[in-house]
Design a protein around this motif. Sequence first.
Motif, PDB file in Angstrom:
ATOM      1  N   MET A  27       0.813  -1.199   0.000  1.00 22.20           N
ATOM      2  CA  MET A  27       0.000   0.000   0.000  1.00 22.20           C
ATOM      3  C   MET A  27       0.858   1.266   0.000  1.00 22.20           C
ATOM      4  SD  MET A  27      -3.109  -0.449  -0.310  1.00 22.20           S
ATOM      5  CE  MET A  27      -3.923  -1.963  -0.487  1.00 22.20           C
ATOM      6  N   ILE A  60      -9.808   5.731   6.070  1.00 19.22           N
ATOM      7  CA  ILE A  60      -9.992   4.274   6.023  1.00 19.22           C
ATOM      8  C   ILE A  60      -9.981   3.798   4.579  1.00 19.22           C
ATOM      9  CG2 ILE A  60     -11.685   2.430   6.405  1.00 19.22           C
ATOM     10  CD1 ILE A  60     -12.514   4.016   8.973  1.00 19.22           C
ATOM     11  N   SER A 104      -6.534   4.149   2.911  1.00 18.50           N
ATOM     12  CA  SER A 104      -5.542   3.210   3.446  1.00 18.50           C
ATOM     13  C   SER A 104      -5.759   1.810   2.883  1.00 18.50           C
ATOM     14  CB  SER A 104      -5.584   3.182   4.971  1.00 18.50           C
ATOM     15  OG  SER A 104      -6.773   2.559   5.430  1.00 18.50           O
ATOM     16  N   LYS A 105      -7.000   1.494   2.523  1.00 19.00           N
ATOM     17  CA  LYS A 105      -7.292   0.175   1.962  1.00 19.00           C
ATOM     18  C   LYS A 105      -7.100   0.131   0.450  1.00 19.00           C
ATOM     19  CE  LYS A 105     -10.362  -1.242   5.583  1.00 19.00           C
ATOM     20  NZ  LYS A 105     -11.167  -2.385   5.891  1.00 19.00           N
ATOM     21  N   ASP A 106      -7.390   1.254  -0.229  1.00 23.79           N
ATOM     22  CA  ASP A 106      -7.251   1.278  -1.686  1.00 23.79           C
ATOM     23  C   ASP A 106      -6.973   2.706  -2.169  1.00 23.79           C
ATOM     24  OD1 ASP A 106      -7.249   0.855  -4.385  1.00 23.79           O
ATOM     25  OD2 ASP A 106      -9.191  -0.136  -4.452  1.00 23.79           O
ATOM     26  N   HIS A 129     -15.240   1.238   4.082  1.00 27.04           N
ATOM     27  CA  HIS A 129     -14.527   0.046   4.538  1.00 27.04           C
ATOM     28  C   HIS A 129     -14.306  -0.961   3.412  1.00 27.04           C
ATOM     29  CE1 HIS A 129     -14.222   0.763   8.879  1.00 27.04           C
ATOM     30  NE2 HIS A 129     -15.324   1.467   8.710  1.00 27.04           N
ATOM     31  N   ARG A 130     -14.946  -0.717   2.258  1.00 29.31           N
ATOM     32  CA  ARG A 130     -14.825  -1.609   1.105  1.00 29.31           C
ATOM     33  C   ARG A 130     -14.635  -0.774  -0.169  1.00 29.31           C
ATOM     34  NH1 ARG A 130     -18.179  -2.734   4.907  1.00 29.31           N
ATOM     35  NH2 ARG A 130     -18.374  -4.837   5.747  1.00 29.31           N
TER      36      ARG A 130
END
Length: 142
Positions: free
Chosen positions: A1, A37, A40-42, A73-74
């Motif tokens: 990431m 959030i 950080s995930k994508d 979150h997704r």
Amino acid sequence: MFRKILLCVELLGEEKIAAKVKYLKSTLGWSDAEVGIALSKDPSVLRRSKNMLQRRSEFLLSELGLEPAYIAHRPAILTYSLECRPRPRYYVVKFLKENGLLAHSHSYYTALLRTEKVFMEKYICPHMEAAPQLAEDYAAAC
């Protein structure tokens, strides 16, 4: 990431990133924490066009009724082509649930993440007798 974030910073620059974050907050109704959030995930969400983000947010928030926090979150949901994956799969899952062919506990997000082969094996093929038109309708929608 970390490499993905560095690539986004290098390609976009600080001003464009700030503008995109502001746009994400206004379009998806995200808080600062939810933006953090999601990125950080994508981090590739930052490289999506405003038009693309607008169309996806309208579909996810209005048509699917997803909550902004759920999307944060997704964030991978925002990266798929609406016409090729999210919309056709949503209609398949919706049809199966409405007709009692799929437990209501099945998550749309789970169906979305499946590869095409696995999606067909889990959601289309088992219901060929009960819903023979489903495979054709899904193929036409894609």
